[in-house]
Design an enzyme around this catalytic site. Structure first.
Site, PDB file in Angstrom:
ATOM      1  N   CYS A 111      25.432   2.644  15.739  1.00  0.00           N
ATOM      2  CA  CYS A 111      24.580   1.934  14.774  1.00  0.00           C
ATOM      3  C   CYS A 111      25.270   0.724  14.154  1.00  0.00           C
ATOM      4  CB  CYS A 111      24.122   2.883  13.668  1.00  0.00           C
ATOM      5  SG  CYS A 111      23.278   4.323  14.291  1.00  0.00           S
ATOM      6  N   HIS A 236      21.598  -1.220   7.599  1.00  0.00           N
ATOM      7  CA  HIS A 236      21.134  -0.453   8.755  1.00  0.00           C
ATOM      8  C   HIS A 236      20.075   0.532   8.274  1.00  0.00           C
ATOM      9  CE1 HIS A 236      20.841   2.170  12.082  1.00  0.00           C
ATOM     10  NE2 HIS A 236      21.608   3.120  11.575  1.00  0.00           N
ATOM     11  N   ASN A 266      15.155   4.901  12.828  1.00  0.00           N
ATOM     12  CA  ASN A 266      16.514   4.395  13.069  1.00  0.00           C
ATOM     13  C   ASN A 266      16.591   3.854  14.500  1.00  0.00           C
ATOM     14  OD1 ASN A 266      19.243   4.078  13.580  1.00  0.00           O
ATOM     15  ND2 ASN A 266      19.856   6.002  12.634  1.00  0.00           N
TER      16      ASN A 266
HETATM   17  N1  ACO Z   1      11.235  19.059   9.638  1.00  0.00           N
HETATM   18  C1  ACO Z   1      11.262  20.115   8.797  1.00  0.00           C
HETATM   19  N2  ACO Z   1      12.380  20.726   8.446  1.00  0.00           N
HETATM   20  C2  ACO Z   1      13.554  20.256   8.941  1.00  0.00           C
HETATM   21  C3  ACO Z   1      13.597  19.166   9.828  1.00  0.00           C
HETATM   22  C4  ACO Z   1      12.369  18.567  10.167  1.00  0.00           C
HETATM   23  N3  ACO Z   1      12.291  17.492  10.988  1.00  0.00           N
HETATM   24  N4  ACO Z   1      14.880  18.938  10.148  1.00  0.00           N
HETATM   25  C5  ACO Z   1      15.619  19.834   9.498  1.00  0.00           C
HETATM   26  N5  ACO Z   1      14.823  20.648   8.781  1.00  0.00           N
HETATM   27  C6  ACO Z   1      15.197  21.759   7.908  1.00  0.00           C
HETATM   28  C7  ACO Z   1      16.547  22.328   8.255  1.00  0.00           C
HETATM   29  O1  ACO Z   1      16.447  23.254   9.297  1.00  0.00           O
HETATM   30  C8  ACO Z   1      16.935  22.963   6.938  1.00  0.00           C
HETATM   31  O2  ACO Z   1      16.279  24.221   6.843  1.00  0.00           O
HETATM   32  P1  ACO Z   1      17.021  25.483   6.163  1.00  0.00           P
HETATM   33  O3  ACO Z   1      17.293  25.045   4.769  1.00  0.00           O
HETATM   34  O4  ACO Z   1      15.989  26.545   6.304  1.00  0.00           O
HETATM   35  O5  ACO Z   1      18.256  25.669   6.972  1.00  0.00           O
HETATM   36  C9  ACO Z   1      16.334  22.048   5.890  1.00  0.00           C
HETATM   37  O6  ACO Z   1      15.329  21.283   6.580  1.00  0.00           O
HETATM   38  C10 ACO Z   1      17.338  21.103   5.269  1.00  0.00           C
HETATM   39  O7  ACO Z   1      18.101  20.503   6.309  1.00  0.00           O
HETATM   40  P2  ACO Z   1      19.228  19.466   6.023  1.00  0.00           P
HETATM   41  O8  ACO Z   1      19.771  18.973   7.298  1.00  0.00           O
HETATM   42  O9  ACO Z   1      20.188  20.021   5.041  1.00  0.00           O
HETATM   43  O10 ACO Z   1      18.367  18.325   5.299  1.00  0.00           O
HETATM   44  P3  ACO Z   1      18.843  17.027   4.607  1.00  0.00           P
HETATM   45  O11 ACO Z   1      18.249  16.921   3.260  1.00  0.00           O
HETATM   46  O12 ACO Z   1      20.314  16.808   4.729  1.00  0.00           O
HETATM   47  O13 ACO Z   1      18.115  15.906   5.483  1.00  0.00           O
HETATM   48  C11 ACO Z   1      18.662  14.345   7.233  1.00  0.00           C
HETATM   49  C12 ACO Z   1      18.419  15.799   6.851  1.00  0.00           C
HETATM   50  C13 ACO Z   1      17.374  13.583   7.010  1.00  0.00           C
HETATM   51  C14 ACO Z   1      19.059  14.277   8.682  1.00  0.00           C
HETATM   52  C15 ACO Z   1      19.767  13.761   6.331  1.00  0.00           C
HETATM   53  O14 ACO Z   1      20.873  14.636   6.270  1.00  0.00           O
HETATM   54  C16 ACO Z   1      20.256  12.433   6.824  1.00  0.00           C
HETATM   55  O15 ACO Z   1      19.524  11.456   6.862  1.00  0.00           O
HETATM   56  N6  ACO Z   1      21.531  12.326   7.166  1.00  0.00           N
HETATM   57  C17 ACO Z   1      22.092  11.110   7.680  1.00  0.00           C
HETATM   58  C18 ACO Z   1      22.040  11.185   9.126  1.00  0.00           C
HETATM   59  C19 ACO Z   1      21.586   9.937   9.798  1.00  0.00           C
HETATM   60  O16 ACO Z   1      20.960   9.072   9.234  1.00  0.00           O
HETATM   61  N7  ACO Z   1      21.921   9.869  11.058  1.00  0.00           N
HETATM   62  C20 ACO Z   1      21.559   8.786  11.850  1.00  0.00           C
HETATM   63  C21 ACO Z   1      22.713   8.081  12.418  1.00  0.00           C
HETATM   64  S1  ACO Z   1      24.025   7.838  11.296  1.00  0.00           S
HETATM   65  C22 ACO Z   1      23.600   6.517  10.570  1.00  0.00           C
HETATM   66  O17 ACO Z   1      22.895   5.751  11.147  1.00  0.00           O
HETATM   67  C23 ACO Z   1      24.056   6.346   9.197  1.00  0.00           C
END
Ligand code: ACO
Length: 309
Positions: A111, A236, A266
């Protein structure tokens, strides 16, 4: 002599995949995706390949620059979803453009690829090794996500954008730029050869905010400017909550932060130049503005570029 972005062009696949479409594919909801990420829909390439999208965005950037394609000395494609193991996607773009006697290579910084590309192109142009470089971010991430994994498949989208970079006597320039990496954190976000994206989202979130803040503060300090001097931040587009946390830490008001994540998700290396294009189209960006670009991604890699547009 400064570095100028002469023209920006984009290519977005027509097919839209909404959160409601995803509700039918995996156990998720529009409400979950919107509140956790800010994404409402993303574009998905069908027949389009990474090099085709790159090529189409390049044509648009060339046209907007008013240059002839023969004026280009080299092509750099930043991508994490290259079309083939080899040759580089950049060579495939060169073939499509029908250009000879220039260099073409891919750059792998996930990214952060566009910011890495800017740094490389700037260095080459400043050193007199090239006069004009076509820098492209192009991604077909839909081909490397597991469409059964709700934790990743809802986040990404496809698309491409190109910029034409040159040096001239205008007022435009890069005021400061810094790229970083930390290979010890590679397992937070990666895709094995011929495999799908693996991600530790929660850990990445924290590192993303911290590292982009570090990079932004570094370039501002280097240029002797403060956050108030910035006219527009183009971060980004990975997650609206990451963007908002960063804005809060830098104390930059919302109206100075450009976002289009709701439309495209993204798009990795294509995300900043797509946003640059749209900011220009919408009149949010004009010549002479101080623009802060920042990104973070797999590698881990991150960085920031401060420019006078
Ligand atoms: N729909 C519904 N529920 C979901 C989904 C979905 N698509 N995905 C995960 N869940 C659930 C999980 O299973 C979890 O359930 P549980 O509590 O029963 O175990 C719950 O939602 C919470 O999951 P988390 O992963 O802890 O959720 P979080 O609030 O951290 O959000 C996310 C997840 C959106 C991925 C966030 O962590 C994030 O944006 N992180 C940065 C990652 C990123 O942007 N990566 C891209 C590349 S890196 C970059 O470009 C910066």
């Amino acid at each position: 002599m400064g570095l100028k972005i002469e023209g920006v062009g984009i290519y977005l696949p027509k097919k839209r995949l909404t959160n409601f479409d995803l509700e039918k594919m995996v156990d998720t909801s529009d409400e979950w995706i919107t509140t956790r990420t800010g994404i409402k829909e993303r574009r998905i390439a069908e027949d389009e390949t990474t090099s085709y999208m790159a090529y189409r965005s390049a044509l648009s950037a060339i046209e907007r620059s008013g240059i002839s394609k023969e004026d280009i000395d080299g092509i750099i494609v930043a991508t994490l979803s290259p079309e083939k193991q080899f040759p580089s996607t950049a060579c495939l773009v060169q073939e499509k453009l029908g250009l000879k006697d220039i260099f073409a290579f891919d750059l792998s910084a996930a990214c952060s690829g566009f910011l890495y590309g800017l740094e490389v192109a700037w260095s080459m142009i400043s050193a007199g090794r090239a006069k004009r470089i076509l820098l492209i971010g192009s991604e077909k991430i839909s081909g490397i996500v597991d469409w059964k994994d709700r934790s990743t498949c809802v986040l990404f989208g496809d698309g491409a954008a190109s910029v034409i970079l040159t040096n001239d006597e205008s007022n435009s320039d890069i005021l400061a730029s810094k790229i970083y990496s930390d290979g010890s954190l590679w397992e937070l976000l990666y895709a094995p050869l011929c495999g799908y994206i693996n991600m530790k989202g929660r850990e990445l979130f924290k590192v993303a905010v911290r590292s982009m803040e570090e990079a932004c503060r570094y370039v501002l300090d280097k240029a002797g400017l403060s956050p108030e001097d910035v006219d527009l931040v183009i971060p980004h587009q990975a997650n609206i909550r990451i963007i908002n946390s960063l804005a809060e830490k830098l104390n930059i008001p919302e109206e100075k932060i450009y976002t289009n994540i709701h439309k495209y998700g993204n798009t990795s290396a294509a995300s900043i130049p797509i946003a640059l294009y749209e900011a220009l189209e919408e009149g949010r960006l004009k010549r002479g503005d101080i623009v802060l670009l920042t990104a973070m991604g797999g590698g881990l890699t991150w960085g920031a570029t401060l420019l006078r547009f």
